[in-house]
Design a protein around this motif. Structure first.
Motif, short mmCIF file in Angstrom:
data_model
loop_
_atom_site.label_atom_id
_atom_site.label_comp_id
_atom_site.label_asym_id
_atom_site.label_seq_id
_atom_site.Cartn_x
_atom_site.Cartn_y
_atom_site.Cartn_z
N VAL A 455 0.86 -1.18 0.00
CA VAL A 455 0.00 0.00 0.00
C VAL A 455 0.90 1.23 0.00
O VAL A 455 1.80 1.35 0.84
CB VAL A 455 -0.93 0.02 1.23
N VAL A 456 0.67 2.14 -0.95
CA VAL A 456 1.42 3.38 -1.02
C VAL A 456 0.60 4.48 -0.33
O VAL A 456 -0.57 4.69 -0.67
CB VAL A 456 1.72 3.78 -2.48
N VAL A 457 1.19 5.14 0.65
CA VAL A 457 0.54 6.24 1.35
C VAL A 457 1.24 7.54 0.94
O VAL A 457 2.46 7.67 1.09
CB VAL A 457 0.61 6.07 2.88
N GLY A 485 2.72 14.18 -4.60
CA GLY A 485 2.20 13.54 -5.80
C GLY A 485 3.30 13.26 -6.80
O GLY A 485 3.30 12.23 -7.48
N GLU A 486 4.27 14.20 -6.89
CA GLU A 486 5.38 14.00 -7.82
C GLU A 486 6.18 12.76 -7.45
O GLU A 486 6.59 11.97 -8.32
CB GLU A 486 6.29 15.24 -7.82
N ALA A 487 6.39 12.55 -6.13
CA ALA A 487 7.14 11.37 -5.67
C ALA A 487 6.40 10.08 -6.01
O ALA A 487 7.01 9.04 -6.27
CB ALA A 487 7.39 11.47 -4.17
N LEU A 492 6.12 4.97 -9.16
CA LEU A 492 5.42 4.09 -10.10
C LEU A 492 6.23 3.87 -11.36
O LEU A 492 6.17 2.78 -11.97
CB LEU A 492 4.05 4.68 -10.45
N ASP A 493 7.01 4.87 -11.76
CA ASP A 493 7.79 4.77 -12.98
C ASP A 493 8.94 3.78 -12.87
O ASP A 493 9.29 3.11 -13.84
CB ASP A 493 8.33 6.15 -13.35
N LYS A 494 9.48 3.64 -11.66
CA LYS A 494 10.66 2.77 -11.51
C LYS A 494 10.32 1.39 -10.95
O LYS A 494 11.14 0.46 -11.05
CB LYS A 494 11.70 3.43 -10.61
N LYS A 519 -3.99 12.42 -13.33
CA LYS A 519 -2.81 11.98 -14.07
C LYS A 519 -2.68 10.46 -14.04
O LYS A 519 -2.32 9.83 -15.04
CB LYS A 519 -1.55 12.62 -13.47
N LEU A 520 -2.99 9.87 -12.88
CA LEU A 520 -2.89 8.41 -12.74
C LEU A 520 -3.81 7.73 -13.75
O LEU A 520 -3.40 6.78 -14.44
CB LEU A 520 -3.28 8.01 -11.31
N HIS A 521 -5.04 8.20 -13.86
CA HIS A 521 -6.00 7.56 -14.76
C HIS A 521 -5.70 7.84 -16.23
O HIS A 521 -6.24 7.15 -17.11
CB HIS A 521 -7.42 8.03 -14.43
#
Length: 786
Positions: A455-457, A485-487, A492-494, A519-521
């Motif tokens: 779970v990412v918080v 949000g940037e983090a 997710l990218d890596k 942005k996620l969607h």
């Protein structure tokens, strides 16, 4: 169809308010003022799509009402109806208890219309999707009964805890329906029979289709021969009546049903064993006249020993008392059926397993006798080192094949060490032992349960991150804490493996929660599917409404209440996991159906090809060439498969052309040639019954059209000719030219290329002809030929 909501609340004002909001939004609403009235209503009128249930009501509160609702659903074999609790109470303990008993959500009173509708829509959308997926994975599409796989699962449960009669039902003389009236009528008869069987057995019974014209049913509560006889009579009377309604009063096919039954639990409660015994009873009925029923008893196996034996004597015979606390070693012949059975068992029940192959070789200078003695000794060591639930065999003089059942992936190394460490400690130096292993993970969701959920918080407040991390970690979840949000998007990218859930703070510097979910969607990756729960200290209804509209699954208030946070997170993860499981099952079933369909049409194409001794294998080759062209056009795998199947049936109309004409040695007369040309329209007529894909009929009808409009049957030209037919035309011509025919031998590659170039733009689509020329150019050894 309007969604049906039942609202249960002792406050008339709340009922009117909820009814007004929901009715205004095209929902059917039933308002009830007590838990007892609600239970009585659904017991008689059936279950709604969703229930809004007040917690605090006199006499019977919401918790008690929910408990009794679940009992009714279980007794009737129904899926759980989604329930949302209505409350004006902010008590955390109440909310925690509600999630523990399985409510879908809480809605505060007084109602905010937008929030009420959005939460209802979220719950119902998830519920409907899951029901739809479950239905696709478990229901036979033709009859609406349970399919074969689901029948095994459901009736296994039923036989293990219910009393009744398990029946095998076989339709007598059904093949004649297909032969005389066609498969479309055969399908109508099967649908009618399924309805008849479903109506003939008592309420709460389960029915399934396990073969073409074979059904099975568990008649709940049926324990007497008289009751079975009545069911059999009802089924046979109605089959005859419905068959005449469908095929006419002059229908003379002796349609009916033969039924073999066995009482449960009188003869045990293992479904597979019981089904075999019911099948034996069915066999006797089929052999002795059909259209009746037979019940299994101890004397049903004619000629077998029927003397009584007690359980101890039978156990002695089977060797139950001789089972030692060691692994089971079998010879190759015995191992094979046991291995296949265990593989089926672990796939059905989603259990992990592991295969290990030990290979032994002698050290230099070791005598053969000493080596093989050592190999024997290692086999004894394996047997004593493993559990009695494991099995193994000696595959060759120097190999042992071990099958470890019900084992986690992270335990395989420990088991191998448990074998090898004591052996190595004995310092037997004349053997060199190597091994390889293959883990068999569960094919569905239960395998994933072994994984730690991530779970990412995301929250800019360090204290909130620490509190959430501690709460979720205590529940066995792996927590990744990020402060912006940037983090989140950097993470997710890596990361190769996506988290199960994101907890996202609404208000953060820079990229806030609402911007982040947008942005996620928008991502074109698996990350766009990750469910999101918003974290907020904002009590405004507008914020919650906007978040739900953006696709959030839920809101959690700060500061966190540990029990509520953990329950909401776990509930959502379980929901998403179940959806993935159902998607997987539907996908697997689709693949099975596709493979079965391809096998069926391949057999049909092969049968057609045998009519023409000079074109054996023609259909399958044309299909393969068509797939090659489609692949080079950049079509998807699904589209390539579709074109392959359309192409394999392109000549199905030849089934209506006399063999004497197809195999005529000399030149065809004008009348004979005109007859051969009709095969394209005959094929279209046959294939138009495949309503799910009309392209089958179009491919058969138009594969002899010419690009310049001089072909047949409709003299179509250019792009008016269906794309599939234009591809098949090129593939068909290539196979004809590269195969020996009655009037000539196969052409050389150079001659074929000249013909394709000459026909490009006249007979063939220029683009597809060019692709076929590329394929020929690369085929230096002329492999692609008949």
């Amino acid at each position: 169809m309007a969604k049906w909501i039942i609202v249960v609340d002792d406050d008339t004002a709340n009922l009117k308010m909820a009814g007004h909001i929901l009715s205004k939004n095209n929902m059917r609403v039933t308002a009830l003022k007590s838990g007892s009235a609600f239970l009585e209503y659904v017991d008689t009128n059936g279950m709604p799509d969703l229930v809004l249930l007040d917690i605090k009501m006199p006499v019977m509160d919401g918790f008690e009402t929910l408990g009794k609702l679940r009992q009714i659903e279980q007794q009737k074999g129904l899926m759980k109806t989604p329930v949302i609790f209505l409350t004006a109470d902010e008590d955390v303990d109440t909310e925690t208890r509600g999630f523990e008993v399985g409510v879908s959500d809480f809605i505060r009173k007084p109602f905010n219309p937008d929030v009420l509708l959005r939460r209802i829509d979220n719950i119902m959308s998830n519920s409907q999707e899951m029901q739809s997926l479950k239905s696709e994975a478990t229901i036979d599409k033709l009859t609406g009964l349970l399919n074969k796989g689901a029948t095994g699962v459901e009736l296994s449960k039923t036989c293990s805890n219910s009393t009744g009669c398990l029946m095998m039902i076989d339709l007598d003389s059904f093949k004649l329906v297909n032969d005389l009236y066609g498969h479309e009528m055969g399908d109508k008869v099967l649908i009618a029979c399924a309805d008849i069987i479903r109506s003939a057995v008592p309420s709460g019974s389960k029915c399934g289709r396990i073969g073409g014209d074979e059904f099975t049913a568990f008649a709940l509560g049926v324990t007497t021969e008289k009751a079975v006889a009545e069911i059999a009579q009802t089924i046979n009377d109605n089959i005859t009546r419905r068959a005449k309604e469908l095929m006419g009063e002059d229908m003379s096919i002796p349609l009916g049903a033969s039924i073999g039954g066995i009482f449960v639990p009188r003869f045990g409660n293992d479904y597979n064993s019981l089904l075999k015994l019911a099948d034996k009873a069915l066999y006797i009925i089929k052999k002795n006249g059909k259209h009746g029923y037979g019940l299994y008893d101890d004397d049903v196996d004619n000629g077998q020993e029927t003397s009584a034996a007690d359980i101890h004597a039978i156990s002695e015979i089977l060797g139950e008392r001789s089972i030692h606390d060691v692994a089971l070693q079998l010879d190759k012949d015995s191992f094979s059926p046991v291995y296949r059975y265990v593989i089926r068992y672990i796939m059905r029940h989603h259990i992990n397993a592991c295969k290990v192959l030990f290979t032994l070789s002698p050290e230099n200078g070791t005598a053969d006798n000493d080596f093989y003695d050592g190999v024997d000794e290692f086999g004894n060591h394996i047997r004593e080192s493993l559990r009695k639930s494991d099995i193994f065999m000696r595959n060759s003089k120097n190999q042992y094949f071990v099958f470890l059942t019900d084992i986690r992936a992270d335990s395989v190394g420990k088991v191998i060490s448990h074998i090898m460490d004591p052996w190595n400690a004995r310092k037997i130096t004349n053997l060199v032992i190597t091994y390889e292993s293959e883990f068999i993970g569960s094919y569905t969701e239960p395998a994933e349960k072994e994984k730690v959920r991530t779970v990412v918080v995301v929250d800019d407040d360090v204290i909130n991150l620490q509190v959430a991390g501690k709460i979720l970690s205590s529940g066995g979840l792996h927590v990744v804490a990020l402060r912006s949000g940037e983090a989140l998007f950097e993470y997710l990218d890596k990361e190769a493996e996506m988290p199960s859930l994101i907890l996202l703070d609404v208000k953060m510097p820079g990229m806030g929660g609402f911007d982040a979910i947008k942005k996620l969607h928008s991502l074109e990756s698996a990350a766009s599917k990750i469910p999101v729960i918003f974290l907020t200290a904002d009590e405004s209804e507008g914020s919650e409404r906007e978040g739900l509209q953006l696709g959030a699954m839920d809101f959690i208030r700060k500061p966190f209440v540990p029990e509520v946070l953990l329950l909401r997170v776990n509930n959502l993860i379980q929901l998403v996991t179940l959806q993935k499981q159902l998607y997987f099952e539907v996908e697997q079933k689709t693949k099975e159906n596709k493979a079965l369909f391809l096998q069926a049409i391949s057999c049909l194409a092969a049968a057609i090809d045998t009519k023409d001794v000079y074109t054996k294998g023609h259909s399958s080759r044309v299909a393969e060439y068509s797939r090659m062209i489609a692949k080079r056009l950049g079509f998807s795998d699904e589209r390539q498969d579709e074109i392959y199947m359309i192409a394999i049936l392109h000549d199905v109309g030849k089934i209506g052309i006399p063999i004497s004409v197809l195999n005529k040695m000399g030149k065809l007369t004008e009348e004979e040639y005109a007859l051969v040309k009709k095969h394209s329209e005959m094929g279209a007529s046959i294939l138009q019954n495949i309503e799910s894909d009309p392209k089958f009929a179009l491919g058969a009808k138009h594969h002899h059209e010419r690009y310049d409009g001089t072909g047949y049957p409709d003299r179509l030209s250019g792009s008016a000719i269906p794309e599939e037919a234009r591809i098949i035309a090129v593939a068909d011509a290539y196979d004809a030219m590269s195969s020996d025919r009655i009037y000539r031998t196969r052409l050389t590659q150079e001659m074929i290329k000249d013909e394709l170039k000459s026909g490009s733009g006249r007979q063939f689509d220029p683009h597809f002809a060019e692709i076929m020329l590329e394929i020929i150019e690369e085929d230096k050894e002329y492999k692609y030929r008949g």
